[in-house]
Write a protein that holds these residues in place. Structure first.
Motif, PDB file in Angstrom:
ATOM      1  N   ASN A  26      60.913  26.861  31.231  1.00  0.00           N
ATOM      2  CA  ASN A  26      59.563  26.757  31.795  1.00  0.00           C
ATOM      3  C   ASN A  26      59.609  27.227  33.240  1.00  0.00           C
ATOM      4  OD1 ASN A  26      56.727  25.683  31.946  1.00  0.00           O
ATOM      5  ND2 ASN A  26      57.681  24.346  33.484  1.00  0.00           N
ATOM      6  N   TYR A  79      64.312  17.409  33.096  1.00  0.00           N
ATOM      7  CA  TYR A  79      64.011  18.768  33.552  1.00  0.00           C
ATOM      8  C   TYR A  79      65.051  19.196  34.591  1.00  0.00           C
ATOM      9  CZ  TYR A  79      59.491  17.547  31.453  1.00  0.00           C
ATOM     10  OH  TYR A  79      58.505  17.140  30.597  1.00  0.00           O
ATOM     11  N   ARG A 114      63.406  22.820  30.017  1.00  0.00           N
ATOM     12  CA  ARG A 114      62.437  21.769  29.703  1.00  0.00           C
ATOM     13  C   ARG A 114      62.297  21.676  28.187  1.00  0.00           C
ATOM     14  NH1 ARG A 114      56.659  20.095  32.159  1.00  0.00           N
ATOM     15  NH2 ARG A 114      57.805  20.518  34.092  1.00  0.00           N
ATOM     16  N   LYS A 172      64.028  18.508  40.806  1.00  0.00           N
ATOM     17  CA  LYS A 172      64.586  18.458  39.450  1.00  0.00           C
ATOM     18  C   LYS A 172      66.085  18.194  39.540  1.00  0.00           C
ATOM     19  CE  LYS A 172      60.630  20.446  38.008  1.00  0.00           C
ATOM     20  NZ  LYS A 172      59.643  19.840  37.074  1.00  0.00           N
ATOM     21  N   GLU A 215      63.198  26.371  34.865  1.00  0.00           N
ATOM     22  CA  GLU A 215      63.872  25.117  34.555  1.00  0.00           C
ATOM     23  C   GLU A 215      64.121  25.009  33.053  1.00  0.00           C
ATOM     24  OE1 GLU A 215      61.360  21.724  35.233  1.00  0.00           O
ATOM     25  OE2 GLU A 215      59.669  22.634  34.167  1.00  0.00           O
TER      26      GLU A 215
END
Length: 210
Positions: A188, A136, A183, A196, A181
């Protein structure tokens, strides 16, 4: 006998050799001349510079050397730093450690870059696939200032053409999720204080044309 011993002592030097005062003047001059010549020969051999190097270089030779030097410098020019990945007209840094969104944004600013701002579908695909193999990963997309109004860190708004990259059911703002992010196969929204990986982006450096 005492007088003859005194004479013998006067004829011998300090180390038992004849004193220089008793050597003929002509021989002294010859001896000093030979020593001087030998000294000059030794100095010339030690410090001798080839005549080709001792000549004053011409302007054409200096120009050619400068051209070669410039070519060497040009070859050292890299559009992206060693630990950055080039793609199209930009350089990307993929972190190997994890930070919060704010700390990630600061890390990028400290190296003259930004958290990645996506400008094309090709760039999105490149970043999505690279991030998928790492984990992520933060991008430079937030809705902190106005809920559900997403914008990039450069101030530009998220356009409708990029809404298709959200994962199914996202963004859902589940518990103040204001940072985006990479993902899986899409985007997401998540809490900005989570740690992250992150991606920095900056333009390629301009290198002289070959």
């Amino acid at each position: 006998m005492s007088d003859s011993k005194e004479v013998g002592k006067k004829q011998l030097g300090p180390l038992g050799h004849l004193g220089l005062n008793h050597v003929p003047l002509a021989l002294q001059v010859f001896f000093l001349t030979v020593c001087s010549v030998l000294l000059v020969v030794i100095l010339v051999k030690v410090f001798k510079i080839p005549s080709s190097q001792g000549q004053e270089p011409s302007s054409q030779e200096v120009y050619q050397e400068l051209i070669q030097l410039k070519a060497g410098v040009d070859r050292l020019c890299r559009p992206c730093p060693w630990d950055w990945t080039p793609f199209q007209g930009s350089c990307y840094f993929f972190s190997v450690t994890q930070r919060t969104w704010n700390d990630s944004a600061t890390a990028c600013q400290n190296v003259g870059a930004q958290l990645v701002v996506i400008k094309s579908d090709e760039e999105q695909n490149f970043l999505q696939q690279t991030s998928k193999t790492r984990g992520y990963t933060w991008m430079g997309l937030i809705d902190i200032n106005n809920e559900s109004t997403w914008h990039w860190v450069d101030g530009s708004p998220l356009t409708l053409s990029f809404m298709k990259y959200w994962n199914k059911g996202e963004p859902n703002n589940l518990g103040e999720e204001d940072c985006a992010e990479f993902r899986g196969d899409g985007w997401n929204d998540t809490k900005c204080y989570n740690k992250k990986f992150w991606i920095c982006k900056k333009p390629k450096a301009s290198c002289p044309s070959k």
